[in-house]
Design a protein around this motif. Structure first.
Motif, PDB file in Angstrom:
ATOM      1  N   ILE A  73      32.133  58.271  32.807  1.00  0.00           N
ATOM      2  CA  ILE A  73      32.044  57.455  34.012  1.00  0.00           C
ATOM      3  C   ILE A  73      33.275  57.597  34.894  1.00  0.00           C
ATOM      4  O   ILE A  73      33.183  57.683  36.106  1.00  0.00           O
ATOM      5  CB  ILE A  73      31.812  55.973  33.639  1.00  0.00           C
ATOM      6  CG1 ILE A  73      30.429  55.825  33.009  1.00  0.00           C
ATOM      7  CG2 ILE A  73      31.953  55.061  34.859  1.00  0.00           C
ATOM      8  CD1 ILE A  73      30.162  54.473  32.395  1.00  0.00           C
ATOM      9  N   GLY A  74      34.450  57.631  34.284  1.00  0.00           N
ATOM     10  CA  GLY A  74      35.668  57.743  35.063  1.00  0.00           C
ATOM     11  C   GLY A  74      36.352  56.399  35.281  1.00  0.00           C
ATOM     12  O   GLY A  74      36.247  55.490  34.457  1.00  0.00           O
ATOM     13  N   ARG A  75      36.999  56.262  36.420  1.00  0.00           N
ATOM     14  CA  ARG A  75      37.829  55.092  36.696  1.00  0.00           C
ATOM     15  C   ARG A  75      37.001  53.956  37.271  1.00  0.00           C
ATOM     16  O   ARG A  75      36.225  54.143  38.201  1.00  0.00           O
ATOM     17  CB  ARG A  75      38.934  55.469  37.687  1.00  0.00           C
ATOM     18  CG  ARG A  75      39.942  54.363  37.989  1.00  0.00           C
ATOM     19  CD  ARG A  75      40.934  54.867  39.031  1.00  0.00           C
ATOM     20  NE  ARG A  75      42.019  53.944  39.266  1.00  0.00           N
ATOM     21  CZ  ARG A  75      41.980  52.911  40.100  1.00  0.00           C
ATOM     22  NH1 ARG A  75      40.864  52.672  40.786  1.00  0.00           N
ATOM     23  NH2 ARG A  75      43.019  52.119  40.270  1.00  0.00           N
ATOM     24  N   LEU A  76      37.203  52.770  36.715  1.00  0.00           N
ATOM     25  CA  LEU A  76      36.606  51.544  37.240  1.00  0.00           C
ATOM     26  C   LEU A  76      37.691  50.497  37.350  1.00  0.00           C
ATOM     27  O   LEU A  76      38.645  50.506  36.573  1.00  0.00           O
ATOM     28  CB  LEU A  76      35.506  51.005  36.315  1.00  0.00           C
ATOM     29  CG  LEU A  76      34.224  51.812  36.151  1.00  0.00           C
ATOM     30  CD1 LEU A  76      33.319  51.097  35.153  1.00  0.00           C
ATOM     31  CD2 LEU A  76      33.514  51.984  37.484  1.00  0.00           C
ATOM     32  N   GLU A  77      37.547  49.585  38.287  1.00  0.00           N
ATOM     33  CA  GLU A  77      38.443  48.447  38.312  1.00  0.00           C
ATOM     34  C   GLU A  77      37.635  47.191  38.578  1.00  0.00           C
ATOM     35  O   GLU A  77      36.534  47.240  39.137  1.00  0.00           O
ATOM     36  CB  GLU A  77      39.543  48.618  39.354  1.00  0.00           C
ATOM     37  CG  GLU A  77      39.075  48.767  40.782  1.00  0.00           C
ATOM     38  CD  GLU A  77      40.267  48.893  41.728  1.00  0.00           C
ATOM     39  OE1 GLU A  77      40.788  47.851  42.171  1.00  0.00           O
ATOM     40  OE2 GLU A  77      40.686  50.039  41.983  1.00  0.00           O
ATOM     41  N   GLY A  78      38.172  46.078  38.134  1.00  0.00           N
ATOM     42  CA  GLY A  78      37.435  44.842  38.314  1.00  0.00           C
ATOM     43  C   GLY A  78      38.258  43.644  37.896  1.00  0.00           C
ATOM     44  O   GLY A  78      39.470  43.738  37.664  1.00  0.00           O
ATOM     45  N   THR A  79      37.590  42.501  37.778  1.00  0.00           N
ATOM     46  CA  THR A  79      38.238  41.233  37.478  1.00  0.00           C
ATOM     47  C   THR A  79      37.611  40.637  36.221  1.00  0.00           C
ATOM     48  O   THR A  79      36.382  40.634  36.075  1.00  0.00           O
ATOM     49  CB  THR A  79      38.069  40.258  38.659  1.00  0.00           C
ATOM     50  OG1 THR A  79      38.612  40.868  39.828  1.00  0.00           O
ATOM     51  CG2 THR A  79      38.783  38.940  38.391  1.00  0.00           C
ATOM     52  N   VAL A  80      38.449  40.140  35.327  1.00  0.00           N
ATOM     53  CA  VAL A  80      37.968  39.549  34.082  1.00  0.00           C
ATOM     54  C   VAL A  80      37.230  38.250  34.385  1.00  0.00           C
ATOM     55  O   VAL A  80      37.754  37.351  35.051  1.00  0.00           O
ATOM     56  CB  VAL A  80      39.142  39.286  33.124  1.00  0.00           C
ATOM     57  CG1 VAL A  80      38.657  38.577  31.862  1.00  0.00           C
ATOM     58  CG2 VAL A  80      39.837  40.606  32.764  1.00  0.00           C
ATOM     59  N   LEU A  81      35.995  38.150  33.882  1.00  0.00           N
ATOM     60  CA  LEU A  81      35.167  36.965  34.109  1.00  0.00           C
ATOM     61  C   LEU A  81      35.291  35.958  32.981  1.00  0.00           C
ATOM     62  O   LEU A  81      35.379  34.756  33.219  1.00  0.00           O
ATOM     63  CB  LEU A  81      33.698  37.383  34.266  1.00  0.00           C
ATOM     64  CG  LEU A  81      33.399  38.302  35.447  1.00  0.00           C
ATOM     65  CD1 LEU A  81      31.970  38.801  35.367  1.00  0.00           C
ATOM     66  CD2 LEU A  81      33.641  37.581  36.764  1.00  0.00           C
ATOM     67  N   ASN A  82      35.244  36.439  31.737  1.00  0.00           N
ATOM     68  CA  ASN A  82      35.457  35.546  30.600  1.00  0.00           C
ATOM     69  C   ASN A  82      35.828  36.361  29.374  1.00  0.00           C
ATOM     70  O   ASN A  82      35.744  37.591  29.376  1.00  0.00           O
ATOM     71  CB  ASN A  82      34.239  34.645  30.335  1.00  0.00           C
ATOM     72  CG  ASN A  82      33.007  35.415  29.911  1.00  0.00           C
ATOM     73  OD1 ASN A  82      33.067  36.597  29.576  1.00  0.00           O
ATOM     74  ND2 ASN A  82      31.867  34.742  29.921  1.00  0.00           N
ATOM     75  N   LEU A  83      36.274  35.661  28.331  1.00  0.00           N
ATOM     76  CA  LEU A  83      36.706  36.297  27.100  1.00  0.00           C
ATOM     77  C   LEU A  83      35.684  36.038  26.004  1.00  0.00           C
ATOM     78  O   LEU A  83      34.989  35.018  26.011  1.00  0.00           O
ATOM     79  CB  LEU A  83      38.071  35.749  26.668  1.00  0.00           C
ATOM     80  CG  LEU A  83      39.204  35.855  27.690  1.00  0.00           C
ATOM     81  CD1 LEU A  83      40.487  35.285  27.103  1.00  0.00           C
ATOM     82  CD2 LEU A  83      39.411  37.288  28.158  1.00  0.00           C
ATOM     83  N   SER A  84      35.602  36.991  25.060  1.00  0.00           N
ATOM     84  CA  SER A  84      34.743  36.823  23.892  1.00  0.00           C
ATOM     85  C   SER A  84      35.605  36.938  22.648  1.00  0.00           C
ATOM     86  O   SER A  84      36.828  37.125  22.736  1.00  0.00           O
ATOM     87  CB  SER A  84      33.639  37.886  23.891  1.00  0.00           C
ATOM     88  OG  SER A  84      34.206  39.183  23.764  1.00  0.00           O
ATOM     89  N   ALA A  85      34.981  36.863  21.492  1.00  0.00           N
ATOM     90  CA  ALA A  85      35.743  36.902  20.243  1.00  0.00           C
ATOM     91  C   ALA A  85      36.490  38.219  20.074  1.00  0.00           C
ATOM     92  O   ALA A  85      37.596  38.244  19.527  1.00  0.00           O
ATOM     93  CB  ALA A  85      34.802  36.672  19.063  1.00  0.00           C
ATOM     94  N   ASN A  86      35.909  39.316  20.558  1.00  0.00           N
ATOM     95  CA  ASN A  86      36.548  40.616  20.346  1.00  0.00           C
ATOM     96  C   ASN A  86      36.722  41.422  21.623  1.00  0.00           C
ATOM     97  O   ASN A  86      36.920  42.628  21.580  1.00  0.00           O
ATOM     98  CB  ASN A  86      35.746  41.436  19.323  1.00  0.00           C
ATOM     99  CG  ASN A  86      34.352  41.775  19.837  1.00  0.00           C
ATOM    100  OD1 ASN A  86      33.880  41.179  20.802  1.00  0.00           O
ATOM    101  ND2 ASN A  86      33.700  42.732  19.194  1.00  0.00           N
ATOM    102  N   GLY A  87      36.658  40.770  22.770  1.00  0.00           N
ATOM    103  CA  GLY A  87      36.819  41.495  24.019  1.00  0.00           C
ATOM    104  C   GLY A  87      36.677  40.600  25.228  1.00  0.00           C
ATOM    105  O   GLY A  87      37.087  39.436  25.209  1.00  0.00           O
ATOM    106  N   PHE A  88      36.057  41.134  26.268  1.00  0.00           N
ATOM    107  CA  PHE A  88      35.920  40.361  27.500  1.00  0.00           C
ATOM    108  C   PHE A  88      34.855  40.982  28.402  1.00  0.00           C
ATOM    109  O   PHE A  88      34.430  42.120  28.201  1.00  0.00           O
ATOM    110  CB  PHE A  88      37.252  40.278  28.248  1.00  0.00           C
ATOM    111  CG  PHE A  88      37.811  41.607  28.687  1.00  0.00           C
ATOM    112  CD1 PHE A  88      37.552  42.107  29.955  1.00  0.00           C
ATOM    113  CD2 PHE A  88      38.600  42.359  27.833  1.00  0.00           C
ATOM    114  CE1 PHE A  88      38.063  43.330  30.362  1.00  0.00           C
ATOM    115  CE2 PHE A  88      39.120  43.588  28.231  1.00  0.00           C
ATOM    116  CZ  PHE A  88      38.850  44.067  29.495  1.00  0.00           C
TER     117      PHE A  88
END
Length: 203
Positions: A73-88
């Motif tokens: 896919i390559g480069r992506l950028e964005g904003t964290v919406l929420n967190l999970s137990a092992n990621g986001f």
């Protein structure tokens, strides 16, 4: 076959996800850079052209800007919406045109066994940090392209032209031939297995 159709579902995220596409389960490796410039390996759990769920040991804050470099896919950028137990979960900042390309790329990833991109490569795929490249044909013509997927034995290239299958090409300093066409471009098989050092300009 997977395809991406708009859906309208209410959001319960800390920050509204505003998801307009249904996510599909994928297994795509990559690397993340947080706002602190710390880098972590990551894996995409599921993704749509509008947002992406990561498994990652890195723990960004909700609302933090994140940059991801993903295989295929390559480069992506964005904003964290929420967190999970092992990621986001991260929203993807992109134009409508970029989202259309992402939809095509995700369809290709989800259905690549049907689209015929080589899955029998004998070498692990690498995450290109520098995805911009140039393909040169035997007659000297050069075309700008983007590396979607890279290994010691070949690459998948996002490019506007479609050289005939079997056409000799050069990607950077690596010689190979076109072995597949797919929606976004072509797959190139190198003439010989490349030493990792030969790929350093892309890593």
């Amino acid at each position: 076959m997977y395809s991406f159709q708009p859906v309208h579902t209410p959001s319960t995220q800390t920050i509204p996800a505003q998801r307009t596409f249904q996510r599909v389960s994928v297994n795509v490796a990559g690397r993340l850079m947080l706002a602190t410039h710390e880098e972590f390996p990551c894996t995409v759990v599921d993704m749509s052209p509008g947002d992406v769920a990561f498994a990652c040991v890195g723990r960004p804050a909700v609302g933090e800007r994140v940059i991801a470099y993903l295989d295929h896919i390559g480069r992506l950028e964005g904003t964290v919406l929420n967190l999970s137990a092992n990621g986001f979960l991260m929203s993807i900042n992109a134009t409508d045109r970029k989202r259309e390309k992402l939809a095509a790329q995700l369809t290709w990833i989800a259905n690549k066994h049907e689209l015929g991109l080589p899955e029998d490569r004998r070498h692990d795929r690498l995450t290109p940090r520098n995805t911009r490249a140039e393909i040169t044909l035997d007659d000297g013509r050069r075309y700008a392209c983007r590396i979607m997927d890279l290994s010691l034995s070949g690459a998948a290239i996002d490019i506007d032209i479609r050289p005939a299958i079997g056409t000799p090409v050069r990607l950077g300093n690596m010689r190979g031939r076109v072995v597949r066409h797919f929606m976004e471009g072509v797959a190139v098989e190198f003439n010989s297995v490349q030493p990792r050092e030969a790929l350093t300009e892309f890593l």
